[in-house]
Design an enzyme around this catalytic site. Structure first.
Site, short mmCIF file in Angstrom:
data_model
loop_
_atom_site.label_atom_id
_atom_site.label_comp_id
_atom_site.label_asym_id
_atom_site.label_seq_id
_atom_site.Cartn_x
_atom_site.Cartn_y
_atom_site.Cartn_z
CB SER A 269 -4.48 -6.29 4.80
OG SER A 269 -4.09 -5.05 4.30
CG HIS B 273 -1.94 -0.99 1.36
ND1 HIS B 273 -2.18 -1.72 2.50
CD2 HIS B 273 -2.86 -1.43 0.45
CE1 HIS B 273 -3.18 -2.56 2.31
NE2 HIS B 273 -3.62 -2.41 1.07
CE LYS C 165 -13.98 -6.22 2.93
NZ LYS C 165 -12.75 -5.67 2.34
NE ARG D 225 -3.06 -7.88 -4.46
CZ ARG D 225 -3.86 -8.10 -3.45
NH1 ARG D 225 -3.38 -8.13 -2.23
NH2 ARG D 225 -5.14 -8.31 -3.63
O1 PNS Z 1 -8.81 -2.73 0.35
P1 PNS Z 1 -10.05 -3.26 -0.28
O2 PNS Z 1 -10.90 -3.96 0.76
O3 PNS Z 1 -9.78 -4.12 -1.49
O4 PNS Z 1 -10.89 -1.98 -0.81
C1 PNS Z 1 -12.19 -2.13 -1.36
C2 PNS Z 1 -12.86 -0.76 -1.54
C3 PNS Z 1 -12.83 0.01 -0.22
C4 PNS Z 1 -12.15 0.05 -2.58
C5 PNS Z 1 -14.32 -1.03 -2.00
O5 PNS Z 1 -14.90 -2.01 -1.21
C6 PNS Z 1 -15.20 0.22 -1.95
O6 PNS Z 1 -15.00 1.15 -2.68
N1 PNS Z 1 -16.17 0.23 -1.01
C7 PNS Z 1 -17.06 1.35 -0.79
C8 PNS Z 1 -18.48 1.01 -1.20
C9 PNS Z 1 -18.65 1.13 -2.70
O7 PNS Z 1 -18.53 2.20 -3.27
N2 PNS Z 1 -18.94 -0.01 -3.33
C10 PNS Z 1 -19.18 -0.09 -4.75
C11 PNS Z 1 -17.92 -0.38 -5.52
S1 PNS Z 1 -18.37 -0.95 -7.11
#
Ligand code: PNS
Length: 163
Positions: free
Chosen positions: A128, A17, A41, A90
């Site tokens: 993570s 990150h 989560k 990745r």
């Molecule tokens: O580190 P992560 O868990 O891979 O990040 C995921 C994240 C936070 C980018 C994604 O879950 C997100 O944007 N969540 C917010 C809710 C949202 O907008 N969801 C629709 C995405 S299509």
């Protein structure tokens, strides 16, 4: 002026990150690291702890700000007048989900585009989830997370397992 958001759970922030934060901050004017605070989560670290660790490790990077957000990422982007979302890629296994998210986000907010940065080779295996798994089984996480985060992870594991 390009304002970008690098969103994620950061539970906890890894060296992968931090590498994306450093590199993305060099390509945009302002980078906001958006730490997700959605109810779904159950993270290991609280939102305050995740934001705190990110602030500590990104301290020396002048155009980076750390903020938490809840709800939809595109609404957060709208609120901040950000036009770019940064995500690290990745491996090919990341691609399908990331493409779906990028396309959905663009559909919901056409002002916003997703910029993918290829993860540096040395961190391409890292997540993570892997860090937490190694820590819970007593492994060494020195190669995976920034120095100030090492102790916090071990502390949290001790809290959760009583060991
Ligand atoms: O580190 P992560 O868990 O891979 O990040 C995921 C994240 C936070 C980018 C994604 O879950 C997100 O944007 N969540 C917010 C809710 C949202 O907008 N969801 C629709 C995405 S299509």
């Amino acid at each position: 002026m390009i304002r970008a958001i690098y969103p994620g759970s950061f539970d906890p922030v890894t060296l992968g990150h931090l590498d994306i934060i450093r590199r993305a901050s060099q390509t945009v004017d302002e980078l906001i690291v958006g730490v997700l605070n959605n109810g779904g989560k159950t993270p290991l670290f609280t939102i305050e702890e995740r934001v705190g660790m990110l602030k500590e490790v990104a301290e020396g990077i002048p155009n980076v700000k750390i903020m938490s957000f809840s709800g939809l990422l595109v609404d957060f982007a709208r609120q901040l007048e950000a036009t770019v979302i940064v995500r690290g890629l990745r491996a090919i296994s990341d691609f399908e989900y990331e493409l779906q998210m990028a396309q959905t986000n663009h559909k919901m907010n056409p002002q916003v585009d997703t910029m993918f940065l290829a993860t540096s080779l040395e961190y391409s295996y890292l997540s993570s989830t892997i860090v937490k798994e190694v820590a819970f089984f007593g492994g060494n996480i020195r190669e995976f997370v920034p120095e100030p985060v090492i102790g916090r992870v071990h502390e949290k594991v001790r809290e959760k397992t009583g060991k």
